[in-house]
Scaffold this active site. Sequence first.
Site, short mmCIF file in Angstrom:
data_model
loop_
_atom_site.label_atom_id
_atom_site.label_comp_id
_atom_site.label_asym_id
_atom_site.label_seq_id
_atom_site.Cartn_x
_atom_site.Cartn_y
_atom_site.Cartn_z
N ASP A 1 2.02 8.74 3.34
CA ASP A 1 3.37 8.55 3.90
C ASP A 1 4.44 9.06 2.93
OD1 ASP A 1 2.95 6.44 2.07
OD2 ASP A 1 4.19 5.04 3.21
N GLU B 1 -4.40 7.60 0.35
CA GLU B 1 -4.19 6.54 1.34
C GLU B 1 -5.30 6.41 2.39
OE1 GLU B 1 -0.28 7.36 -0.53
OE2 GLU B 1 -1.88 8.61 0.27
N GLY C 1 2.89 2.35 -4.33
CA GLY C 1 3.58 1.15 -3.87
C GLY C 1 2.75 -0.09 -4.12
N GLY D 1 3.74 6.04 -3.45
CA GLY D 1 5.18 5.81 -3.58
C GLY D 1 5.84 6.63 -4.67
#
Length: 382
Positions: A173, A165, A94, A142
Amino acid sequence: MSLTLVTSKHRLRAICRLHRIQGHMMSSRVEPEVLLEKVCRTGVITLNRPKVLNALNLTMIQSIYPQLKKWESDSDTDLVIIKGAGGKAFCAGGDVRALTEAGKVGDPLTKNLFREEYILNYAIGTCRKPFIAFIDGITMGGGVGLSVHGRYRVATERTMFAMPETAIGLFPDVGGGYFLPRLQGKLGLFLALTGFRLKGRDVHRAGIATHFVESKKMPDLEKELVNLRSPSAENISRVLESFQNESSLDSDKPFVLEKQMADIDRLFDSATMEGVMHNLKADGSEFAKKQVQTLSKMSPTSLKLTFKQLQLGATLSLRDVLVIEYRLSQACMRGRDFYEGVRAVLVDKDQNPKWEPPTLEEVPDASVERCFSSLGDTDLVL
Protein backbone atom coordinates in the site's frame (compact mmCIF):
# COMPACT_ATOMS: atom_id res chain seq x y z
CA MET A 1 12.60 6.31 69.79
CA SER A 2 16.32 6.02 69.27
CA LEU A 3 18.27 8.61 67.34
CA THR A 4 19.47 5.85 64.98
CA LEU A 5 15.87 4.96 64.03
CA VAL A 6 14.93 8.61 63.38
CA THR A 7 18.06 9.09 61.26
CA SER A 8 17.26 5.93 59.31
CA LYS A 9 13.69 7.14 58.67
CA HIS A 10 14.96 10.51 57.46
CA ARG A 11 17.49 8.78 55.25
CA LEU A 12 14.80 6.49 53.84
CA ARG A 13 12.50 9.44 53.10
CA ALA A 14 15.37 11.28 51.45
CA ILE A 15 16.15 8.25 49.30
CA CYS A 16 12.47 7.89 48.32
CA ARG A 17 12.28 11.59 47.49
CA LEU A 18 15.46 11.28 45.40
CA HIS A 19 13.98 8.31 43.53
CA ARG A 20 10.79 10.30 42.83
CA ILE A 21 12.81 13.24 41.53
CA GLN A 22 14.97 10.94 39.39
CA GLY A 23 11.87 9.20 38.09
CA HIS A 24 10.30 12.53 37.16
CA MET A 25 13.52 13.64 35.47
CA MET A 26 13.70 10.36 33.54
CA SER A 27 10.05 10.66 32.41
CA SER A 28 10.58 14.26 31.34
CA ARG A 29 13.55 13.11 29.29
CA VAL A 30 11.53 10.57 27.28
CA GLU A 31 12.44 11.23 23.68
CA PRO A 32 9.63 12.21 21.30
CA GLU A 33 8.87 9.63 18.58
CA VAL A 34 9.48 12.24 15.88
CA LEU A 35 11.94 15.15 16.06
CA LEU A 36 10.85 18.20 14.07
CA GLU A 37 13.56 20.84 13.74
CA LYS A 38 14.21 23.92 11.69
CA VAL A 39 17.90 24.14 10.71
CA CYS A 40 18.64 27.35 8.83
CA ARG A 41 15.97 27.32 6.10
CA THR A 42 15.50 23.53 6.15
CA GLY A 43 12.78 21.55 7.91
CA VAL A 44 14.28 18.33 9.29
CA ILE A 45 12.07 15.37 10.26
CA THR A 46 13.79 12.59 12.24
CA LEU A 47 11.89 9.35 12.88
CA ASN A 48 12.98 8.62 16.43
CA ARG A 49 12.02 5.08 17.47
CA PRO A 50 15.33 3.31 16.81
CA LYS A 51 14.56 0.41 19.19
CA VAL A 52 11.66 -0.64 16.94
CA LEU A 53 13.44 0.33 13.69
CA ASN A 54 11.49 3.61 13.52
CA ALA A 55 8.21 1.76 12.89
CA LEU A 56 5.50 4.25 11.98
CA ASN A 57 2.47 4.76 14.23
CA LEU A 58 -0.51 7.10 14.22
CA THR A 59 1.06 9.56 16.70
CA MET A 60 4.07 10.00 14.41
CA ILE A 61 1.85 10.56 11.37
CA GLN A 62 -0.17 13.14 13.29
CA SER A 63 3.05 14.95 14.25
CA ILE A 64 4.58 15.00 10.77
CA TYR A 65 1.57 16.01 8.64
CA PRO A 66 0.73 19.45 10.13
CA GLN A 67 4.42 20.39 10.35
CA LEU A 68 5.01 19.42 6.71
CA LYS A 69 2.03 21.53 5.59
CA LYS A 70 3.30 24.44 7.68
CA TRP A 71 6.79 24.25 6.17
CA GLU A 72 5.30 23.93 2.68
CA SER A 73 3.50 27.27 3.02
CA ASP A 74 6.24 28.98 5.08
CA SER A 75 8.34 31.46 3.06
CA ASP A 76 11.25 30.89 5.50
CA THR A 77 11.50 27.18 4.64
CA ASP A 78 13.18 26.18 1.39
CA LEU A 79 13.39 22.37 1.62
CA VAL A 80 12.45 19.40 3.83
CA ILE A 81 14.68 16.47 4.81
CA ILE A 82 13.36 13.26 6.41
CA LYS A 83 15.65 10.66 8.00
CA GLY A 84 15.67 7.89 10.63
CA ALA A 85 17.54 7.73 13.94
CA GLY A 86 19.75 4.86 15.10
CA GLY A 87 21.67 3.88 11.96
CA LYS A 88 19.79 0.60 11.31
CA ALA A 89 16.58 1.75 9.69
CA PHE A 90 14.96 4.67 7.95
CA CYS A 91 11.57 3.12 8.78
CA ALA A 92 10.87 -0.62 8.81
CA GLY A 93 7.13 -0.20 8.21
CA GLY A 94 3.88 0.47 9.99
CA ASP A 95 2.84 -0.80 13.40
CA VAL A 96 0.95 -3.87 12.14
CA ARG A 97 0.73 -5.48 15.57
CA ALA A 98 -1.25 -2.51 16.86
CA LEU A 99 -3.52 -2.80 13.81
CA THR A 100 -4.20 -6.49 14.43
CA GLU A 101 -5.08 -5.85 18.07
CA ALA A 102 -7.35 -2.96 17.03
CA GLY A 103 -9.01 -4.99 14.29
CA LYS A 104 -9.88 -7.82 16.65
CA VAL A 105 -11.90 -5.50 18.91
CA GLY A 106 -13.32 -3.15 16.26
CA ASP A 107 -11.14 -0.21 17.32
CA PRO A 108 -11.23 2.77 14.88
CA LEU A 109 -7.42 2.64 14.54
CA THR A 110 -7.95 0.29 11.57
CA LYS A 111 -9.66 3.17 9.76
CA ASN A 112 -7.75 6.14 11.16
CA LEU A 113 -4.20 4.86 10.69
CA PHE A 114 -4.62 4.04 7.00
CA ARG A 115 -6.62 7.20 6.30
CA GLU A 116 -4.13 9.57 7.95
CA GLU A 117 -1.10 7.70 6.60
CA TYR A 118 -2.36 7.95 3.01
CA ILE A 119 -3.18 11.64 3.47
CA LEU A 120 0.46 12.13 4.58
CA ASN A 121 1.73 10.07 1.61
CA TYR A 122 -0.25 12.33 -0.72
CA ALA A 123 1.08 15.47 1.01
CA ILE A 124 4.64 14.21 0.42
CA GLY A 125 3.86 13.39 -3.21
CA THR A 126 2.41 16.86 -3.86
CA CYS A 127 4.74 18.90 -1.62
CA ARG A 128 5.71 22.14 -3.39
CA LYS A 129 9.03 22.35 -1.52
CA PRO A 130 11.89 19.96 -2.41
CA PHE A 131 11.43 16.87 -0.21
CA ILE A 132 14.56 14.75 0.37
CA ALA A 133 14.39 11.33 2.05
CA PHE A 134 17.59 9.77 3.42
CA ILE A 135 16.65 6.07 3.15
CA ASP A 136 19.76 4.90 5.02
CA GLY A 137 18.93 1.44 6.43
CA ILE A 138 15.78 -0.71 6.38
CA THR A 139 13.00 0.90 4.32
CA MET A 140 9.84 -1.18 4.10
CA GLY A 141 6.08 -0.67 3.96
CA GLY A 142 5.21 2.58 5.74
CA GLY A 143 8.81 3.75 5.35
CA VAL A 144 8.45 3.48 1.59
CA GLY A 145 5.34 5.69 1.77
CA LEU A 146 7.31 8.35 3.69
CA SER A 147 10.04 8.49 1.04
CA VAL A 148 9.23 7.21 -2.43
CA HIS A 149 6.73 9.95 -3.36
CA GLY A 150 9.17 12.75 -2.47
CA ARG A 151 11.25 14.49 -5.12
CA TYR A 152 14.58 12.97 -3.99
CA ARG A 153 15.39 9.63 -2.32
CA VAL A 154 18.98 8.96 -1.29
CA ALA A 155 19.97 5.31 -0.73
CA THR A 156 23.19 4.10 0.92
CA GLU A 157 24.96 0.73 1.08
CA ARG A 158 22.91 0.07 4.25
CA THR A 159 19.54 0.53 2.50
CA MET A 160 17.32 -2.52 2.36
CA PHE A 161 14.08 -1.97 0.44
CA ALA A 162 11.14 -4.37 0.37
CA MET A 163 7.35 -4.42 0.16
CA PRO A 164 6.65 -7.75 1.93
CA GLU A 165 2.93 -7.27 2.53
CA THR A 166 1.60 -10.30 0.59
CA ALA A 167 3.32 -12.50 3.22
CA ILE A 168 1.06 -11.08 5.96
CA GLY A 169 -2.25 -10.97 4.09
CA LEU A 170 -1.97 -7.33 3.03
CA PHE A 171 -0.91 -5.62 -0.22
CA PRO A 172 1.89 -3.12 -1.04
CA ASP A 173 0.00 0.00 0.00
CA VAL A 174 1.13 3.60 0.78
CA GLY A 175 0.99 4.32 -2.95
CA GLY A 176 2.66 1.09 -4.05
CA GLY A 177 0.02 0.79 -6.76
CA TYR A 178 1.36 4.04 -8.21
CA PHE A 179 5.16 3.78 -8.09
CA LEU A 180 5.67 0.02 -8.54
CA PRO A 181 4.07 -0.32 -12.02
CA ARG A 182 6.16 2.66 -13.14
CA LEU A 183 9.47 0.81 -12.56
CA GLN A 184 11.19 -0.81 -15.55
CA GLY A 185 9.30 -3.64 -17.24
CA LYS A 186 7.62 -6.03 -14.81
CA LEU A 187 10.09 -5.32 -11.99
CA GLY A 188 7.49 -3.54 -9.83
CA LEU A 189 5.00 -6.41 -10.13
CA PHE A 190 7.77 -8.89 -9.25
CA LEU A 191 8.75 -6.89 -6.15
CA ALA A 192 5.11 -6.44 -5.11
CA LEU A 193 4.14 -10.11 -5.37
CA THR A 194 7.31 -11.76 -4.03
CA GLY A 195 8.50 -9.18 -1.45
CA PHE A 196 12.02 -9.50 -2.94
CA ARG A 197 14.59 -7.43 -1.05
CA LEU A 198 16.77 -4.91 -2.86
CA LYS A 199 19.90 -3.70 -1.11
CA GLY A 200 22.28 -0.76 -1.36
CA ARG A 201 23.08 0.53 -4.82
CA ASP A 202 20.45 -1.79 -6.34
CA VAL A 203 17.71 0.38 -4.79
CA HIS A 204 19.02 3.21 -7.00
CA ARG A 205 19.49 0.98 -10.04
CA ALA A 206 15.89 -0.20 -9.75
CA GLY A 207 14.70 3.41 -9.91
CA ILE A 208 13.32 3.51 -6.35
CA ALA A 209 16.06 5.86 -5.08
CA THR A 210 17.06 8.89 -7.14
CA HIS A 211 20.65 8.88 -5.81
CA PHE A 212 23.22 6.64 -4.09
CA VAL A 213 25.61 8.06 -1.47
CA GLU A 214 27.86 6.14 0.94
CA SER A 215 26.48 6.24 4.49
CA LYS A 216 29.63 7.82 5.96
CA LYS A 217 29.09 10.82 3.64
CA MET A 218 25.46 11.39 4.71
CA PRO A 219 26.21 13.85 7.58
CA ASP A 220 28.27 16.00 5.19
CA LEU A 221 25.54 15.79 2.55
CA GLU A 222 22.94 16.97 5.06
CA LYS A 223 25.22 19.82 6.16
CA GLU A 224 25.77 20.97 2.59
CA LEU A 225 22.06 20.84 1.74
CA VAL A 226 21.11 22.75 4.90
CA ASN A 227 23.72 25.41 4.16
CA LEU A 228 22.62 26.00 0.55
CA ARG A 229 22.03 29.72 0.11
CA SER A 230 19.81 29.19 -2.90
CA PRO A 231 18.23 25.71 -2.64
CA SER A 232 16.72 25.59 -6.12
CA ALA A 233 15.97 22.19 -7.68
CA GLU A 234 19.07 22.71 -9.84
CA ASN A 235 21.35 23.41 -6.87
CA ILE A 236 19.96 20.53 -4.80
CA SER A 237 20.45 18.14 -7.73
CA ARG A 238 24.00 19.40 -8.19
CA VAL A 239 24.88 18.70 -4.53
CA LEU A 240 23.28 15.23 -4.63
CA GLU A 241 25.03 14.32 -7.88
CA SER A 242 28.39 15.55 -6.59
CA PHE A 243 28.10 13.29 -3.49
CA GLN A 244 26.92 10.40 -5.66
CA ASN A 245 29.95 10.85 -7.96
CA GLU A 246 32.23 10.60 -4.92
CA SER A 247 30.59 7.32 -3.83
CA SER A 248 32.21 4.47 -5.73
CA LEU A 249 31.30 1.65 -3.31
CA ASP A 250 29.86 -1.39 -5.18
CA SER A 251 29.82 0.58 -8.45
CA ASP A 252 31.54 -2.35 -10.21
CA LYS A 253 28.85 -4.85 -9.18
CA PRO A 254 26.00 -5.46 -11.67
CA PHE A 255 22.33 -5.01 -10.71
CA VAL A 256 21.34 -8.05 -8.62
CA LEU A 257 18.48 -8.92 -11.03
CA GLU A 258 20.29 -7.99 -14.25
CA LYS A 259 20.41 -11.59 -15.55
CA GLN A 260 16.78 -12.22 -14.53
CA MET A 261 15.15 -9.07 -15.93
CA ALA A 262 14.27 -10.64 -19.29
CA ASP A 263 12.76 -13.65 -17.46
CA ILE A 264 10.83 -11.38 -15.06
CA ASP A 265 9.39 -9.39 -17.98
CA ARG A 266 8.38 -12.59 -19.77
CA LEU A 267 7.13 -14.70 -16.86
CA PHE A 268 5.22 -11.95 -15.04
CA ASP A 269 3.51 -10.76 -18.22
CA SER A 270 -0.05 -12.02 -17.96
CA ALA A 271 -3.61 -10.72 -17.70
CA THR A 272 -4.19 -12.62 -14.43
CA MET A 273 -2.36 -13.76 -11.31
CA GLU A 274 -3.21 -17.36 -12.21
CA GLY A 275 -1.55 -16.72 -15.58
CA VAL A 276 1.68 -15.62 -13.87
CA MET A 277 1.71 -18.83 -11.79
CA HIS A 278 1.05 -20.88 -14.93
CA ASN A 279 3.98 -19.17 -16.72
CA LEU A 280 6.32 -19.85 -13.80
CA LYS A 281 5.31 -23.49 -13.41
CA ALA A 282 5.54 -24.15 -17.15
CA ASP A 283 8.97 -22.52 -17.43
CA GLY A 284 10.72 -24.94 -15.08
CA SER A 285 13.96 -22.92 -14.74
CA GLU A 286 15.62 -22.63 -11.31
CA PHE A 287 14.59 -18.98 -11.14
CA ALA A 288 10.96 -19.80 -11.99
CA LYS A 289 10.86 -22.67 -9.48
CA LYS A 290 12.14 -20.35 -6.75
CA GLN A 291 9.38 -17.81 -7.50
CA VAL A 292 6.69 -20.54 -7.39
CA GLN A 293 8.07 -21.60 -4.00
CA THR A 294 7.99 -17.99 -2.73
CA LEU A 295 4.53 -17.16 -4.09
CA SER A 296 3.02 -20.39 -2.71
CA LYS A 297 3.73 -19.05 0.82
CA MET A 298 1.85 -15.79 0.22
CA SER A 299 -1.84 -15.13 0.84
CA PRO A 300 -3.66 -16.08 -2.38
CA THR A 301 -6.18 -13.28 -1.75
CA SER A 302 -3.35 -10.76 -1.28
CA LEU A 303 -1.69 -11.89 -4.51
CA LYS A 304 -4.88 -11.35 -6.50
CA LEU A 305 -5.58 -7.97 -4.85
CA THR A 306 -1.98 -6.85 -5.50
CA PHE A 307 -2.05 -7.97 -9.13
CA LYS A 308 -5.21 -5.98 -9.83
CA GLN A 309 -3.98 -3.02 -7.73
CA LEU A 310 -0.86 -2.62 -9.92
CA GLN A 311 -2.81 -3.32 -13.11
CA LEU A 312 -5.15 -0.41 -12.34
CA GLY A 313 -2.52 1.83 -10.77
CA ALA A 314 -0.35 1.88 -13.89
CA THR A 315 -2.68 4.41 -15.53
CA LEU A 316 -4.04 6.27 -12.48
CA SER A 317 -2.87 9.35 -10.55
CA LEU A 318 -1.36 9.01 -7.07
CA ARG A 319 -4.57 10.49 -5.64
CA ASP A 320 -6.79 7.89 -7.34
CA VAL A 321 -4.43 5.05 -6.36
CA LEU A 322 -4.52 6.04 -2.68
CA VAL A 323 -8.33 6.19 -2.73
CA ILE A 324 -8.39 2.62 -4.09
CA GLU A 325 -5.77 1.47 -1.60
CA TYR A 326 -7.83 2.79 1.29
CA ARG A 327 -10.74 0.63 0.09
CA LEU A 328 -8.40 -2.38 -0.08
CA SER A 329 -7.01 -1.67 3.40
CA GLN A 330 -10.51 -1.77 4.87
CA ALA A 331 -11.30 -4.98 2.99
CA CYS A 332 -8.16 -6.56 4.51
CA MET A 333 -9.16 -5.34 7.98
CA ARG A 334 -12.57 -7.02 7.52
CA GLY A 335 -11.02 -10.24 6.22
CA ARG A 336 -9.11 -13.02 7.96
CA ASP A 337 -5.75 -13.39 6.17
CA PHE A 338 -4.16 -10.24 7.62
CA TYR A 339 -4.66 -11.40 11.21
CA GLU A 340 -3.47 -14.91 10.35
CA GLY A 341 -0.43 -13.56 8.47
CA VAL A 342 0.67 -11.32 11.36
CA ARG A 343 0.20 -14.24 13.75
CA ALA A 344 2.31 -16.62 11.66
CA VAL A 345 5.08 -14.20 10.65
CA LEU A 346 5.37 -11.73 13.54
CA VAL A 347 3.69 -13.14 16.67
CA ASP A 348 4.02 -16.96 16.86
CA LYS A 349 6.69 -16.88 14.11
CA ASP A 350 5.85 -20.42 12.98
CA GLN A 351 5.91 -19.14 9.36
CA ASN A 352 2.97 -21.42 8.64
CA PRO A 353 -0.11 -19.32 7.92
CA LYS A 354 -3.40 -21.03 7.12
CA TRP A 355 -4.83 -18.85 4.36
CA GLU A 356 -8.55 -18.71 3.52
CA PRO A 357 -9.10 -19.54 0.71
CA PRO A 358 -5.88 -21.60 0.53
CA THR A 359 -5.34 -21.43 -3.27
CA LEU A 360 -5.52 -18.81 -6.02
CA GLU A 361 -8.14 -20.82 -7.87
CA GLU A 362 -10.44 -20.71 -4.84
CA VAL A 363 -10.34 -16.90 -4.53
CA PRO A 364 -13.47 -15.74 -6.43
CA ASP A 365 -12.91 -12.87 -8.86
CA ALA A 366 -16.18 -11.36 -7.63
CA SER A 367 -14.84 -11.12 -4.05
CA VAL A 368 -11.68 -9.43 -5.34
CA GLU A 369 -13.81 -6.93 -7.31
CA ARG A 370 -15.84 -6.12 -4.18
CA CYS A 371 -12.65 -5.06 -2.36
CA PHE A 372 -12.20 -2.26 -4.94
CA SER A 373 -15.78 -0.97 -4.55
CA SER A 374 -16.51 2.52 -3.22
CA LEU A 375 -17.00 2.91 0.54
CA GLY A 376 -19.52 5.70 -0.07
CA ASP A 377 -19.36 8.38 2.63
CA THR A 378 -16.32 6.74 4.24
CA ASP A 379 -14.15 6.72 1.09
CA LEU A 380 -10.78 8.47 1.42
CA VAL A 381 -10.98 12.12 0.35
CA LEU A 382 -7.78 13.85 -0.77
